[in-house]
Design a protein around this motif. Structure first.
Motif, short mmCIF file in Angstrom:
data_model
loop_
_atom_site.label_atom_id
_atom_site.label_comp_id
_atom_site.label_asym_id
_atom_site.label_seq_id
_atom_site.Cartn_x
_atom_site.Cartn_y
_atom_site.Cartn_z
N ASN A 10 0.86 -1.11 0.05
CA ASN A 10 -0.07 -0.15 0.07
C ASN A 10 0.93 1.29 0.04
O ASN A 10 1.49 1.56 1.00
N LEU A 11 1.19 1.68 -1.19
CA LEU A 11 2.26 2.63 -1.45
C LEU A 11 1.82 4.05 -0.75
O LEU A 11 0.87 4.71 -1.13
N PRO A 12 2.72 4.96 -0.23
CA PRO A 12 2.49 6.08 -0.11
C PRO A 12 2.32 7.13 -1.47
O PRO A 12 3.08 6.86 -2.34
N TYR A 13 1.06 7.59 -1.21
CA TYR A 13 0.53 8.18 -2.61
C TYR A 13 1.61 9.10 -3.37
O TYR A 13 1.71 9.19 -4.49
N TYR A 14 2.23 9.95 -2.28
CA TYR A 14 2.99 10.98 -3.01
C TYR A 14 4.34 10.59 -3.73
O TYR A 14 5.09 11.24 -4.31
N MET A 24 -1.26 -0.94 -4.06
CA MET A 24 -2.27 0.05 -3.84
C MET A 24 -1.86 1.54 -4.09
O MET A 24 -0.74 1.93 -3.82
N MET A 25 -2.60 2.31 -5.04
CA MET A 25 -2.10 3.52 -5.27
C MET A 25 -3.59 4.57 -5.42
O MET A 25 -4.64 4.04 -5.54
N GLN A 26 -3.17 5.86 -5.59
CA GLN A 26 -4.38 6.60 -5.96
C GLN A 26 -4.86 6.11 -7.62
O GLN A 26 -4.03 5.97 -8.35
N LYS A 27 -6.30 6.08 -7.66
CA LYS A 27 -6.68 5.71 -8.86
C LYS A 27 -6.36 6.55 -10.11
O LYS A 27 -6.31 5.72 -10.95
N ALA A 60 -6.58 -4.35 -10.70
CA ALA A 60 -7.24 -5.37 -9.85
C ALA A 60 -8.55 -5.22 -9.08
O ALA A 60 -9.50 -6.14 -9.28
N MET A 61 -8.61 -3.90 -8.62
CA MET A 61 -9.86 -3.69 -7.76
C MET A 61 -9.79 -2.23 -7.57
O MET A 61 -8.78 -1.58 -7.39
N ILE A 62 -11.04 -1.69 -7.29
CA ILE A 62 -11.02 -0.50 -6.76
C ILE A 62 -11.41 -0.42 -5.36
O ILE A 62 -12.17 -1.11 -4.82
N ASN A 117 -8.42 11.94 0.45
CA ASN A 117 -9.05 12.47 -0.24
C ASN A 117 -9.30 12.15 -1.46
O ASN A 117 -10.13 13.02 -2.52
N VAL A 118 -8.73 11.00 -1.86
CA VAL A 118 -8.79 10.62 -3.50
C VAL A 118 -9.30 9.09 -3.25
O VAL A 118 -9.29 8.30 -2.43
N GLU A 119 -9.82 8.66 -4.73
CA GLU A 119 -10.13 7.25 -4.73
C GLU A 119 -8.93 6.57 -5.06
O GLU A 119 -7.85 6.84 -5.22
#
Length: 295
Positions: free
Chosen positions: A126-130, A152-155, A186-188, A199-201
């Motif tokens: 589950n990566l840090p999105y930044y 896992m990342m920002q959609k 793979a999944m939302i 704050n993001v999908e």
């Protein structure tokens, strides 16, 4: 054994250690066991699989990985989480926590030290999105033998990575990753399964290493330089963009046009319409006149 990833257990662990979230580190912990098990399912782990994880947090995903994999090496940059992980992951002797920024890690050394006795190595995180993009590119460009990445990342970033030519999301990131990997969403993942809620999908993507590159190129780095340069201004033609991005491109317009003629690619097209194969052919044609020699 109680799972870490429930709202109550997560709150209990955070309160025990007086942990507060750092926004600068992009900390959003998963609190849904089913989501975590689904991520692990998509990773296809066995006891002969070695796993690299990035950003374990309090160990929610790590725990689920450790139950299925043979060896887990997890990189955590936040020193405040080390005593938490030592506690929460104590039942799992196959987990090694390394207190280091993954972007500074020597991946070849990690492979030699921890993964000599496994059949394959997979990244699950589950990566840090930044820092999602730099982390993925580090794994791919380092050439270490990683079979799959399930992340896992920002959609929005997931859409760019998996985009096809001709779509708004398609760009140099799509090309850089799809050159090496087959990419699929793979999944939302809904915001409600995180603490705190982002704050993001979010989305989980699965990247599987290609058996062979989609196009044979003289120099991979130059391919990516050409593709990046072709998207400098998305609304401009690829000819205009390359004149701007390639060294002395404006003075060498005729040379660039010769490369287009040689490859049969219309210079009036936009970068988003070209396939990876077309970018490869174009990069090969431009290479003799525009590559920068290694210093």
């Amino acid at each position: 054994m109680k799972d870490i990833a429930t709202p109550n257990r997560t709150k209990e662990i955070l309160e025990t250690y007086g942990f507060s979230f750092k926004k600068s580190l992009g900390q959003n912990f998963l609190i849904d066991v089913n989501i975590l098990k689904n991520i692990v399912y998509h990773a296809g782990l066995t006891k002969r699989t070695g796993v690299i994880e990035v950003g374990p947090g309090i160990g929610a995903l790590t725990e689920q990985i450790a139950r299925e994999a043979g060896q887990v090496v997890s990189f955590e940059i936040d020193g405040r989480l080390l005593p938490v992980l030592e506690d929460t992951l104590s039942p799992y002797p196959n987990v090694k926590i390394i207190h280091q920024d993954i972007l500074e890690a020597d991946l070849n050394a990690v492979m030699e030290q921890y993964f000599t006795d496994v059949d394959e190595v997979v990244v699950v995180a589950n990566l840090p999105y930044y820092v999602t993009t730099p982390i993925i590119l580090k794994f791919l460009m380092s050439k270490v033998p990683i079979e799959r990445l399930v992340i896992m990342m920002q959609k929005e970033v997931a859409d760019r990575i998996t985009a096809s030519p001709g779509t708004k999301a398609y760009g140099s990131l799509s090309i850089a990753i799809q050159y090496y990997m087959d990419a699929e969403v793979a999944m939302i993942v809904p915001k409600t399964v995180f603490m705190p809620q982002p704050n993001v999908e979010s989305a989980v993507i699965r990247l599987s290493r290609k058996t062979e590159a989609p196009v044979e190129v003289i120099d991979e780095d130059f391919l990516f330089e050409v593709s990046r340069g072709s998207f400098v201004q998305r609304r401009k033609t690829i000819l205009n963009n390359l004149q701007t991005s390639l060294p002395n491109g404006k003075e060498k317009k005729d040379t660039i046009l010769e490369a287009f003629e040689k490859t049969g690619i219309d210079p009036g097209r936009r970068g988003e319409t070209l396939t990876i194969e077309e970018f490869g052919r174009l990069a090969n044609a431009l290479y003799p006149d525009f590559h920068r020699p290694q210093k």
